[in-house]
Write an enzyme that holds these catalytic residues in place. Structure first.
Site, PDB file in Angstrom:
ATOM      1  N   SER A   3     -33.661  -3.129  45.875  1.00  0.00           N
ATOM      2  CA  SER A   3     -32.864  -3.272  47.189  1.00  0.00           C
ATOM      3  C   SER A   3     -33.046  -4.960  47.722  1.00  0.00           C
ATOM      4  O   SER A   3     -34.364  -5.208  47.620  1.00  0.00           O
ATOM      5  CB  SER A   3     -33.256  -2.275  48.326  1.00  0.00           C
ATOM      6  OG  SER A   3     -32.932  -2.777  49.324  1.00  0.00           O
ATOM      7  N   GLU A  27     -33.308  -5.147  50.828  1.00  0.00           N
ATOM      8  CA  GLU A  27     -34.294  -5.019  51.797  1.00  0.00           C
ATOM      9  C   GLU A  27     -35.648  -5.489  51.301  1.00  0.00           C
ATOM     10  O   GLU A  27     -36.654  -5.903  52.136  1.00  0.00           O
ATOM     11  CB  GLU A  27     -34.659  -3.419  52.067  1.00  0.00           C
ATOM     12  CG  GLU A  27     -33.676  -2.830  53.228  1.00  0.00           C
ATOM     13  CD  GLU A  27     -34.036  -3.393  54.538  1.00  0.00           C
ATOM     14  OE1 GLU A  27     -33.119  -3.804  55.113  1.00  0.00           O
ATOM     15  OE2 GLU A  27     -35.098  -3.293  54.921  1.00  0.00           O
ATOM     16  N   TYR A  69     -40.050   1.425  53.871  1.00  0.00           N
ATOM     17  CA  TYR A  69     -39.199   1.439  52.501  1.00  0.00           C
ATOM     18  C   TYR A  69     -38.982   0.233  51.926  1.00  0.00           C
ATOM     19  O   TYR A  69     -38.857   0.015  50.524  1.00  0.00           O
ATOM     20  CB  TYR A  69     -37.599   1.639  53.392  1.00  0.00           C
ATOM     21  CG  TYR A  69     -36.416   1.644  52.454  1.00  0.00           C
ATOM     22  CD1 TYR A  69     -36.156   2.622  51.556  1.00  0.00           C
ATOM     23  CD2 TYR A  69     -35.775   0.435  52.179  1.00  0.00           C
ATOM     24  CE1 TYR A  69     -35.031   2.446  50.764  1.00  0.00           C
ATOM     25  CE2 TYR A  69     -34.670   0.344  51.287  1.00  0.00           C
ATOM     26  CZ  TYR A  69     -34.114   1.239  50.383  1.00  0.00           C
ATOM     27  OH  TYR A  69     -33.330   1.041  49.584  1.00  0.00           O
TER      28      TYR A  69
HETATM   29  P1  NAP Z   1     -28.318   7.996  49.202  1.00  0.00           P
HETATM   30  O1  NAP Z   1     -26.994   8.401  49.571  1.00  0.00           O
HETATM   31  O2  NAP Z   1     -29.194   8.207  50.533  1.00  0.00           O
HETATM   32  O3  NAP Z   1     -28.691   9.302  48.089  1.00  0.00           O
HETATM   33  C1  NAP Z   1     -30.028   9.442  47.672  1.00  0.00           C
HETATM   34  C2  NAP Z   1     -30.300  10.506  46.518  1.00  0.00           C
HETATM   35  O4  NAP Z   1     -31.745  10.521  46.383  1.00  0.00           O
HETATM   36  C3  NAP Z   1     -29.770  11.669  47.213  1.00  0.00           C
HETATM   37  O5  NAP Z   1     -28.935  12.288  45.663  1.00  0.00           O
HETATM   38  C4  NAP Z   1     -31.041  12.550  47.258  1.00  0.00           C
HETATM   39  O6  NAP Z   1     -30.796  14.087  47.020  1.00  0.00           O
HETATM   40  C5  NAP Z   1     -32.081  11.990  46.253  1.00  0.00           C
HETATM   41  N1  NAP Z   1     -33.206  12.159  46.564  1.00  0.00           N
HETATM   42  C6  NAP Z   1     -34.247  11.828  47.498  1.00  0.00           C
HETATM   43  N2  NAP Z   1     -35.235  12.376  47.561  1.00  0.00           N
HETATM   44  C7  NAP Z   1     -35.453  12.932  46.259  1.00  0.00           C
HETATM   45  C8  NAP Z   1     -36.394  13.568  45.414  1.00  0.00           C
HETATM   46  N3  NAP Z   1     -37.696  13.779  45.895  1.00  0.00           N
HETATM   47  N4  NAP Z   1     -36.054  14.210  44.240  1.00  0.00           N
HETATM   48  C9  NAP Z   1     -34.818  14.221  43.911  1.00  0.00           C
HETATM   49  N5  NAP Z   1     -33.777  13.433  44.297  1.00  0.00           N
HETATM   50  C10 NAP Z   1     -34.011  12.917  45.700  1.00  0.00           C
HETATM   51  O7  NAP Z   1     -28.604   6.647  48.612  1.00  0.00           O
HETATM   52  P2  NAP Z   1     -27.546   5.875  48.182  1.00  0.00           P
HETATM   53  O8  NAP Z   1     -27.001   5.001  49.166  1.00  0.00           O
HETATM   54  O9  NAP Z   1     -26.566   6.426  47.124  1.00  0.00           O
HETATM   55  O10 NAP Z   1     -28.579   4.750  47.321  1.00  0.00           O
HETATM   56  C11 NAP Z   1     -28.662   5.010  45.860  1.00  0.00           C
HETATM   57  C12 NAP Z   1     -30.018   4.358  45.442  1.00  0.00           C
HETATM   58  O11 NAP Z   1     -30.049   2.829  45.924  1.00  0.00           O
HETATM   59  C13 NAP Z   1     -31.227   4.397  46.314  1.00  0.00           C
HETATM   60  O12 NAP Z   1     -32.529   4.489  45.770  1.00  0.00           O
HETATM   61  C14 NAP Z   1     -31.178   3.557  47.371  1.00  0.00           C
HETATM   62  O13 NAP Z   1     -32.544   3.240  47.973  1.00  0.00           O
HETATM   63  C15 NAP Z   1     -30.886   2.131  46.841  1.00  0.00           C
HETATM   64  N6  NAP Z   1     -30.315   1.295  47.324  1.00  0.00           N
HETATM   65  C16 NAP Z   1     -28.904   1.583  48.134  1.00  0.00           C
HETATM   66  C17 NAP Z   1     -28.343   0.538  48.634  1.00  0.00           C
HETATM   67  C18 NAP Z   1     -27.031   0.873  49.391  1.00  0.00           C
HETATM   68  O14 NAP Z   1     -26.676  -0.184  49.989  1.00  0.00           O
HETATM   69  N7  NAP Z   1     -26.594   1.965  49.512  1.00  0.00           N
HETATM   70  C19 NAP Z   1     -28.737  -0.918  48.469  1.00  0.00           C
HETATM   71  C20 NAP Z   1     -29.761  -1.170  47.664  1.00  0.00           C
HETATM   72  C21 NAP Z   1     -30.423  -0.196  47.070  1.00  0.00           C
HETATM   73  P3  NAP Z   1     -30.519  15.117  48.261  1.00  0.00           P
HETATM   74  O15 NAP Z   1     -28.831  15.007  48.425  1.00  0.00           O
HETATM   75  O16 NAP Z   1     -31.066  16.259  47.732  1.00  0.00           O
HETATM   76  O17 NAP Z   1     -31.032  14.578  49.578  1.00  0.00           O
HETATM   77  O1  G4F Z   2     -26.948   0.334  57.919  1.00  0.00           O
HETATM   78  P1  G4F Z   2     -28.098   0.055  57.971  1.00  0.00           P
HETATM   79  O2  G4F Z   2     -29.224   1.342  58.246  1.00  0.00           O
HETATM   80  O3  G4F Z   2     -28.774  -0.332  56.480  1.00  0.00           O
HETATM   81  P2  G4F Z   2     -30.114  -1.238  56.177  1.00  0.00           P
HETATM   82  O4  G4F Z   2     -31.203  -0.870  56.847  1.00  0.00           O
HETATM   83  O5  G4F Z   2     -29.570  -2.631  55.761  1.00  0.00           O
HETATM   84  O6  G4F Z   2     -30.464  -0.207  54.781  1.00  0.00           O
HETATM   85  C1  G4F Z   2     -29.490  -0.117  53.786  1.00  0.00           C
HETATM   86  O7  G4F Z   2     -29.171  -1.184  52.615  1.00  0.00           O
HETATM   87  C2  G4F Z   2     -30.378  -1.617  52.207  1.00  0.00           C
HETATM   88  C3  G4F Z   2     -29.928  -2.810  51.006  1.00  0.00           C
HETATM   89  O8  G4F Z   2     -30.269  -3.928  51.861  1.00  0.00           O
HETATM   90  C4  G4F Z   2     -30.645  -0.387  51.429  1.00  0.00           C
HETATM   91  F1  G4F Z   2     -31.696  -0.707  50.416  1.00  0.00           F
HETATM   92  C5  G4F Z   2     -30.880   0.771  52.101  1.00  0.00           C
HETATM   93  O9  G4F Z   2     -31.440   2.118  51.237  1.00  0.00           O
HETATM   94  C6  G4F Z   2     -29.811   1.226  52.836  1.00  0.00           C
HETATM   95  O10 G4F Z   2     -28.854   1.642  52.186  1.00  0.00           O
HETATM   96  O11 G4F Z   2     -28.628  -1.103  58.917  1.00  0.00           O
HETATM   97  C7  G4F Z   2     -28.035  -2.284  58.747  1.00  0.00           C
HETATM   98  C8  G4F Z   2     -28.169  -3.310  60.066  1.00  0.00           C
HETATM   99  C9  G4F Z   2     -29.739  -3.018  60.435  1.00  0.00           C
HETATM  100  O12 G4F Z   2     -30.354  -4.461  60.893  1.00  0.00           O
HETATM  101  C10 G4F Z   2     -29.835  -2.342  61.554  1.00  0.00           C
HETATM  102  O13 G4F Z   2     -30.797  -2.688  62.561  1.00  0.00           O
HETATM  103  O14 G4F Z   2     -27.491  -2.309  60.919  1.00  0.00           O
HETATM  104  C11 G4F Z   2     -28.325  -2.686  62.229  1.00  0.00           C
HETATM  105  N1  G4F Z   2     -27.986  -1.474  63.031  1.00  0.00           N
HETATM  106  C12 G4F Z   2     -27.626  -1.707  64.613  1.00  0.00           C
HETATM  107  N2  G4F Z   2     -27.393  -0.602  65.111  1.00  0.00           N
HETATM  108  C13 G4F Z   2     -27.897  -0.185  62.823  1.00  0.00           C
HETATM  109  C14 G4F Z   2     -27.482   0.441  64.265  1.00  0.00           C
HETATM  110  N3  G4F Z   2     -28.323   0.503  61.884  1.00  0.00           N
HETATM  111  C15 G4F Z   2     -28.051   1.935  62.102  1.00  0.00           C
HETATM  112  N4  G4F Z   2     -28.374   2.643  60.881  1.00  0.00           N
HETATM  113  N5  G4F Z   2     -27.642   2.562  62.948  1.00  0.00           N
HETATM  114  C16 G4F Z   2     -27.358   1.962  64.082  1.00  0.00           C
HETATM  115  O15 G4F Z   2     -27.194   2.427  65.170  1.00  0.00           O
END
Ligand code: NAP
Ligand code: G4F
Length: 338
Positions: free
Chosen positions: A124, A126, A148
């Site tokens: 990520s 992050e 995280y």
């Molecule tokens: P998400 O919607 O939160 O999905 C997370 C998945 O992980 C869900 O299917 C959840 O299952 C499963 N999970 C959590 N704990 C588990 C456990 N103990 N055993 C088995 N399964 C488990 O996340 P996403 O946005 O699709 O992201 C996918 C991956 O990419 C994550 O690793 C996230 O950290 C990473 N990532 C995401 C972003 C982004 O912007 N979306 C960016 C960078 C990296 P349940 O349905 O049972 O909760």
């Molecule tokens: O949408 P966010 O919660 O995403 P964040 O923290 O960037 O993390 C996501 O992206 C990561 C990749 O860089 C992933 F690894 C991670 O799993 C996840 O998918 O927040 C984005 C920004 C932050 O700066 C937060 O402070 O939005 C700002 N924000 C402002 N108001 C808010 C809010 N975020 C959330 N969730 N809720 C608010 O009300």
């Protein structure tokens, strides 16, 4: 024989898009799901009869070994994690177990069952955290700002370590924020587009947000899962930044989303200090040059198209609920052409 893929986190946003993408490529797709008292398969409901789901848990090593042994996949995509940054301050130990040590458990299973399996780790942006340069690429130092982010740095380095120690084809995709109509409603993009729909249709009056000045490089999940697959299709394993190269602030996101529904955001949005994070990642902007050069990967959906797609999907979903028609199953194909 079709290629076999196993996806952990198949019930999440990326899991659903990746499953649909791989089915389209002719893969036999297996998914790991954790046991719950009620099924949580909304995002993959439209694919359910084309997938094989297996119960296992990132916390349970033997369940993962048995899963890999039973399925014998060619590729494993490790998407499962505790992925919501604010929760990682409330549950730092559990986040470390899932998001950090869970990766080692997956890699150990690959090493024991079949070290020829190709492995993708969901790293990520992050991990970059408090950045000292812009844009960020594969050489940018990490300075994570949340439990995280720290857990993801561990997962990233253990993936590289298993590649170097055991010659496993393990890749780490350093993905910047990516969103879609399937995004969880606690993440800021979906929180905003869901609120826009509810305000437009008279169900909500205010939207409380945290830091409006934070900036992110937001892309579309459907584009990003294609990059995961491309990484495992190369001759050599490597790590890649995946990003659009454009950033917007949360304020710009809000302005864009409200204007998609003809609303003035300033009438509805208020800042709630309780939503400000203990330590913020203020700015993220990715440089995906390596992915462009080596994977020929390009994002196809712009920020403006993405936000419009999400607002339209939420308007449609909320209107359906109001009409008593229930939610429409929303998958990759459904939103790809919007
Ligand atoms: P998400 O919607 O939160 O999905 C997370 C998945 O992980 C869900 O299917 C959840 O299952 C499963 N999970 C959590 N704990 C588990 C456990 N103990 N055993 C088995 N399964 C488990 O996340 P996403 O946005 O699709 O992201 C996918 C991956 O990419 C994550 O690793 C996230 O950290 C990473 N990532 C995401 C972003 C982004 O912007 N979306 C960016 C960078 C990296 P349940 O349905 O049972 O909760
Ligand atoms: O949408 P966010 O919660 O995403 P964040 O923290 O960037 O993390 C996501 O992206 C990561 C990749 O860089 C992933 F690894 C991670 O799993 C996840 O998918 O927040 C984005 C920004 C932050 O700066 C937060 O402070 O939005 C700002 N924000 C402002 N108001 C808010 C809010 N975020 C959330 N969730 N809720 C608010 O009300």
């Amino acid at each position: 024989m079709p290629q076999k893929a196993l996806i952990t986190g198949i019930t999440g946003q990326d899991g659903a898009y990746l499953a649909e993408f791989l089915l389209g490529k002719g893969y036999e797709v297996h998914g790991m799901v954790r046991r719950a008292s009620t099924e949580n398969f909304e995002r993959i409901g439209h694919l359910r009869d084309r997938l094989t789901l297996h119960q296992a848990d990132l916390l349970d090593q033997l369940s993962i070994v048995n899963l890999l042994d039973g399925v014998q996949p060619d590729e494993v995509y490790n998407l499962a994690a505790q992925s919501f940054v604010p929760t990682s301050w409330l549950q730092p130990l559990l986040t470390g177990e899932f998001t950090a040590l869970g990766v080692t458990r997956m890699l150990e299973a690959v090493r024991l069952v079949n070290p020829k399996i190709r492995f993708y780790q969901a790293s990520s942006s992050e991990m970059f955290g408090a950045v000292d340069r812009e844009p960020q690429d594969e050489q940018t130092p990490f300075y994570p700002r949340s439990p995280y982010g720290v857990a993801k740095v561990y997962g990233h380095w253990i993936t590289i370590n298993y590649r170097e120690s055991y010659d496993i084809f393990a890749c780490s995709g350093i993905l910047f924020n990516h969103e879609s109509p399937l995004r969880g409603k606690e993440f800021v993009t979906r929180k905003v587009t869901d609120a826009v729909a509810r305000i437009k249709l008279g169900l909500q009056k205010k939207l409380l947000l945290g830091n409006l000045d934070a900036a992110r490089d937001w892309g579309f999940s459907g584009d990003y899962v294609r990059a995961m697959w491309l990484m495992l299709a190369q001759d050599e394993p490597d790590d890649y930044v995946i990003a659009t190269g454009r950033k917007h602030t949360v304020r710009q996101l809000v302005e864009t989303a409200f204007s998609c529904a003809g609303l003035d955001w300033e009438k509805y949005v208020e800042v709630d200090p309780a939503l400000i994070r203990p330590a913020e990642v203020h700015n993220l902007l990715g440089d995906a040059s390596r992915a462009r050069a080596k994977l020929s990967w390009e994002p196809e959906v712009s920020f403006e198209q993405l936000i419009l797609m999400m607002v339209e999907a939420d308007l449609d979903r909320v209107q359906r609920q109001l009409d008593g028609r229930g939610p429409e199953p929303a998958g990759y194909t459904a939103w790809q052409n919007k």
